[in-house]
Design a protein around this motif. Sequence first.
Motif, PDB file in Angstrom:
ATOM      1  N   ILE A  74    -110.660  67.292   3.185  1.00  0.00           N
ATOM      2  CA  ILE A  74    -110.392  66.362   4.283  1.00  0.00           C
ATOM      3  C   ILE A  74    -109.273  65.406   3.904  1.00  0.00           C
ATOM      4  N   LYS A  75    -109.291  64.885   2.672  1.00  0.00           N
ATOM      5  CA  LYS A  75    -108.230  63.982   2.240  1.00  0.00           C
ATOM      6  C   LYS A  75    -106.884  64.693   2.208  1.00  0.00           C
ATOM      7  N   ASP A  76    -106.859  65.922   1.710  1.00  0.00           N
ATOM      8  CA  ASP A  76    -105.601  66.666   1.662  1.00  0.00           C
ATOM      9  C   ASP A  76    -105.051  66.912   3.061  1.00  0.00           C
ATOM     10  N   LEU A  77    -105.898  67.338   3.982  1.00  0.00           N
ATOM     11  CA  LEU A  77    -105.427  67.613   5.341  1.00  0.00           C
ATOM     12  C   LEU A  77    -104.981  66.341   6.054  1.00  0.00           C
ATOM     13  N   SER A  78    -105.731  65.255   5.865  1.00  0.00           N
ATOM     14  CA  SER A  78    -105.325  64.016   6.534  1.00  0.00           C
ATOM     15  C   SER A  78    -104.011  63.495   5.972  1.00  0.00           C
ATOM     16  N   HIS A  79    -103.817  63.594   4.662  1.00  0.00           N
ATOM     17  CA  HIS A  79    -102.535  63.169   4.098  1.00  0.00           C
ATOM     18  C   HIS A  79    -101.402  64.063   4.592  1.00  0.00           C
TER      19      HIS A  79
ATOM     20  N   GLY B  10     -97.274  63.838   5.881  1.00  0.00           N
ATOM     21  CA  GLY B  10     -96.315  64.927   5.736  1.00  0.00           C
ATOM     22  C   GLY B  10     -95.593  65.274   7.017  1.00  0.00           C
ATOM     23  N   ILE B  11     -96.329  65.454   8.098  1.00  0.00           N
ATOM     24  CA  ILE B  11     -95.660  65.820   9.356  1.00  0.00           C
ATOM     25  C   ILE B  11     -95.876  64.775  10.441  1.00  0.00           C
TER      26      ILE B  11
ATOM     27  N   PHE C 294     -96.219  60.543  10.014  1.00  0.00           N
ATOM     28  CA  PHE C 294     -95.616  59.228   9.900  1.00  0.00           C
ATOM     29  C   PHE C 294     -94.205  59.268   9.326  1.00  0.00           C
ATOM     30  N   LEU C 295     -94.023  59.958   8.210  1.00  0.00           N
ATOM     31  CA  LEU C 295     -92.720  59.924   7.548  1.00  0.00           C
ATOM     32  C   LEU C 295     -91.601  60.561   8.369  1.00  0.00           C
ATOM     33  N   PRO C 296     -91.792  61.720   8.985  1.00  0.00           N
ATOM     34  CA  PRO C 296     -90.704  62.246   9.817  1.00  0.00           C
ATOM     35  C   PRO C 296     -90.363  61.346  10.997  1.00  0.00           C
ATOM     36  N   TRP C 297     -91.390  60.770  11.642  1.00  0.00           N
ATOM     37  CA  TRP C 297     -91.111  59.854  12.755  1.00  0.00           C
ATOM     38  C   TRP C 297     -90.374  58.620  12.273  1.00  0.00           C
ATOM     39  N   LEU C 298     -90.746  58.115  11.122  1.00  0.00           N
ATOM     40  CA  LEU C 298     -90.054  56.968  10.567  1.00  0.00           C
ATOM     41  C   LEU C 298     -88.595  57.311  10.290  1.00  0.00           C
ATOM     42  N   ALA C 299     -88.332  58.507   9.789  1.00  0.00           N
ATOM     43  CA  ALA C 299     -86.954  58.931   9.541  1.00  0.00           C
ATOM     44  C   ALA C 299     -86.162  59.041  10.843  1.00  0.00           C
ATOM     45  N   VAL C 300     -86.764  59.598  11.883  1.00  0.00           N
ATOM     46  CA  VAL C 300     -86.072  59.744  13.170  1.00  0.00           C
ATOM     47  C   VAL C 300     -85.783  58.372  13.779  1.00  0.00           C
ATOM     48  N   VAL C 301     -86.749  57.475  13.757  1.00  0.00           N
ATOM     49  CA  VAL C 301     -86.558  56.147  14.329  1.00  0.00           C
ATOM     50  C   VAL C 301     -85.487  55.381  13.556  1.00  0.00           C
ATOM     51  N   THR C 302     -85.525  55.474  12.231  1.00  0.00           N
ATOM     52  CA  THR C 302     -84.510  54.797  11.416  1.00  0.00           C
ATOM     53  C   THR C 302     -83.130  55.350  11.715  1.00  0.00           C
ATOM     54  N   TYR C 303     -83.004  56.657  11.793  1.00  0.00           N
ATOM     55  CA  TYR C 303     -81.721  57.283  12.110  1.00  0.00           C
ATOM     56  C   TYR C 303     -81.221  56.833  13.481  1.00  0.00           C
ATOM     57  N   ALA C 304     -82.094  56.817  14.474  1.00  0.00           N
ATOM     58  CA  ALA C 304     -81.677  56.418  15.824  1.00  0.00           C
ATOM     59  C   ALA C 304     -81.227  54.965  15.849  1.00  0.00           C
TER      60      ALA C 304
END
Length: 159
Positions: free
Chosen positions: A52-57, A62-63, A65-75
């Motif tokens: 459960i911890k692995d899947l939630s992380h 993995g797919i 918070f971090l990608p959305w943060l990268a997209v928002v920062t780039y925009a």
Amino acid sequence: MASLGTKSAIMGALSKVAPVLLRPALRQLPFVRFSHAHLFRKRPGQLIVNRIKDLSHFYMIGIGFLPWLAVVTYAHIVYGPCELTDIPKEGPAPHYWQYERTPVRQWWAKWFGVSDMEHHERNLAYYEKQGIVSRWRQVEDRVKHLEGERLDYKGWLSD
């Protein structure tokens, strides 16, 4: 014979004291059959918790918070905040989502948001439905009142 009496008295006293003296020593002995230290300790299973911890992380970080943060920062770095301009007199009117402040908000409003007109029409439909239901309840209450007043009941006419 006197020595035998004193020995039996001492042995009697020791037999009364022995359980008190020997039990703590027996309790301190670990039950490992006098072998090596605990190599395999019994503990609750961790497989499901770790899964459960692995899947939630993976899904959140993995797919998620971090990608959305990268997209928002780039925009925000590349495009910056949007600027309002006058409504063009020629051509089509701007869409509702073009009035948002940032490109990310514009994208969200375009694909997931509701326009102000649609929101207003949804509210009108909701209040209209609530008015109809309220009128039906008033009629039902009036019918129940008249049934009780006239000692009548609701039924079908038959000849």
